[in-house]
Design a protein around this motif. Structure first.
Motif, PDB file in Angstrom:
ATOM      1  N   SER A   1       0.847  -1.421   0.277  1.00 46.04           N
ATOM      2  CA  SER A   1      -0.096   0.198  -0.071  1.00 46.04           C
ATOM      3  C   SER A   1       0.817   1.362   0.169  1.00 46.04           C
ATOM      4  CB  SER A   1      -1.461   0.239   1.142  1.00 46.04           C
ATOM      5  OG  SER A   1      -1.827   1.057   1.420  1.00 46.04           O
ATOM      6  N   ALA A   2       2.075   1.034   0.680  1.00 44.64           N
ATOM      7  CA  ALA A   2       2.588   2.301   0.780  1.00 44.64           C
ATOM      8  C   ALA A   2       3.947   2.532  -0.280  1.00 44.64           C
ATOM      9  CB  ALA A   2       4.179   1.861   2.038  1.00 44.64           C
TER      10      ALA A   2
ATOM     11  N   SER B   1      12.840  -0.257  -6.186  1.00 49.89           N
ATOM     12  CA  SER B   1      13.045   1.521  -6.449  1.00 49.89           C
ATOM     13  C   SER B   1      11.730   2.723  -5.225  1.00 49.89           C
ATOM     14  CB  SER B   1      12.858   2.143  -7.403  1.00 49.89           C
ATOM     15  OG  SER B   1      13.486   3.356  -7.647  1.00 49.89           O
ATOM     16  N   ARG B   2      11.211   2.360  -5.315  1.00 49.85           N
ATOM     17  CA  ARG B   2      10.277   2.726  -4.515  1.00 49.85           C
ATOM     18  C   ARG B   2      10.174   2.264  -2.307  1.00 49.85           C
ATOM     19  NH1 ARG B   2       6.971   2.844  -8.885  1.00 49.85           N
ATOM     20  NH2 ARG B   2       5.590   0.559  -8.249  1.00 49.85           N
TER      21      ARG B   2
ATOM     22  N   HIS C   1      10.716   7.884   5.582  1.00 49.83           N
ATOM     23  CA  HIS C   1      10.246   8.531   6.057  1.00 49.83           C
ATOM     24  C   HIS C   1      10.131   8.373   8.025  1.00 49.83           C
ATOM     25  CE1 HIS C   1       7.162  10.176   2.808  1.00 49.83           C
ATOM     26  NE2 HIS C   1       7.665   8.632   1.658  1.00 49.83           N
ATOM     27  N   ASP C   2      11.226   7.665   8.008  1.00 48.35           N
ATOM     28  CA  ASP C   2      11.179   6.988   9.236  1.00 48.35           C
ATOM     29  C   ASP C   2      13.431   7.744  10.065  1.00 48.35           C
ATOM     30  OD1 ASP C   2      10.338   6.723  12.238  1.00 48.35           O
ATOM     31  OD2 ASP C   2      11.933   5.005  11.378  1.00 48.35           O
TER      32      ASP C   2
ATOM     33  N   PRO D   1       2.387   8.823   2.606  1.00 51.31           N
ATOM     34  CA  PRO D   1       3.720   8.934   3.630  1.00 51.31           C
ATOM     35  C   PRO D   1       3.253   8.175   4.460  1.00 51.31           C
ATOM     36  CG  PRO D   1       3.490  10.651   2.777  1.00 51.31           C
ATOM     37  CD  PRO D   1       2.380  10.429   2.862  1.00 51.31           C
ATOM     38  N   PRO D   2       3.873   6.462   4.501  1.00 49.85           N
ATOM     39  CA  PRO D   2       3.596   4.942   5.790  1.00 49.85           C
ATOM     40  C   PRO D   2       3.709   5.895   6.788  1.00 49.85           C
ATOM     41  CG  PRO D   2       5.339   4.689   4.962  1.00 49.85           C
ATOM     42  CD  PRO D   2       5.056   6.015   4.119  1.00 49.85           C
TER      43      PRO D   2
END
Length: 251
Positions: free
Chosen positions: A142-143, A181-182, A189-190, A149-150
């Motif tokens: 999903s992310a 790549s994603r 994001h963390d 942004p997760p």
């Protein structure tokens, strides 16, 4: 820490477990990833916090998870913040087996005894409920698919999965290239997950990382210098071998 939620080391291991073969992908780097996942989980629980490229204990109170609490106590005994790369790079004999046995006790996997070459005893692990692994995988998918942004837990899991090389296991072939790549991009994001993931990759690359420098001001080159020799990894838990010939975990 209650048991209503799986920990990051558990989720990382379930992601790496191949449902068809009962073996774990990337077994060598996975031990590093599990050590890193412990740090992120302790940070999410408010027990440790990043201090530059180091890890500092801020609340030494136990979490209630014996394996995490062992790591927390060893970090506390260091007395001073420790570089993530040195902590993760320390010898951690059997950490993967420790978590496999833990998942077995929790009923999330069951052990299947076998033999290698008809002689050496082996143990493979099959998930007892594949819905759990699918739910973990769905969060990553999903992310990757939505670009939203997760949450920090999912972002850290993605960062660790990339760092230990699970991208090719989760998203194989040319068709999985954009997803890989994603997956790598989710590392941003963390902050804690990013710090730990970079430390895992540094250890794999044989780099004793010095403190990461901020970009040099425009027009001024960054000051270089030799990297310091790695600190000895003291106080790192060593998991005991069971018997003169331990059951071989299939790699």
């Amino acid at each position: 820490m209650g048991r209503s939620r799986r920990t990051l080391p558990e989720e990382l291991l379930l992601l790496a477990l191949d449902p068809a073969t009962g073996t774990t992908a990337q077994p060598q780097s996975l031990d590093l990833g599990l050590a890193g996942a412990q740090l992120v989980e302790l940070a999410l629980a408010g027990r440790i916090a990043p201090d530059g490229d180091r890890i500092a204990v801020v609340v030494p109170r136990p979490t209630g998870d014996p394996t995490l609490d062992c790591a927390l106590e060893l970090l506390r005994r260091r007395g001073a913040p420790v570089r993530a790369v040195h902590w993760i790079g320390g010898p951690r004999l059997g950490l993967r087996q420790t978590y496999l046995s833990h998942l077995e006790r929790c009923g999330m996997v069951h052990a299947v005894a076998g033999q290698m070459c008809g002689v050496l005893p082996t143990t493979r692990y099959q998930a007892t409920d594949n819905d759990i692994s699918r739910e973990i995988r769905a969060r990553l998918d999903s992310a990757i698919r939505t670009g939203v942004p997760p949450d920090p837990r999912t972002a850290a899991l993605a960062a660790l999965a990339h760092a230990v090389g699970l991208g090719k296991h989760l998203y194989p072939g040319n068709e999985g290239r954009s997803s890989r790549s994603r997956l790598r991009d989710l590392i941003r994001h963390d902050p804690m997950g990013g710090l730990v993931a970079h430390a895992v990759m540094d250890v794999q690359n044989g780099v004793a990382a010095q403190p990461r420098r901020s970009p040099a001001p425009s027009g001024r080159p960054a000051v270089g210098g030799a990297r310091p020799a790695p600190e000895p990894a003291r106080g790192v838990p060593m998991q005991p071998r069971h018997g003169t010939m331990a059951r071989a975990v299939a790699h």
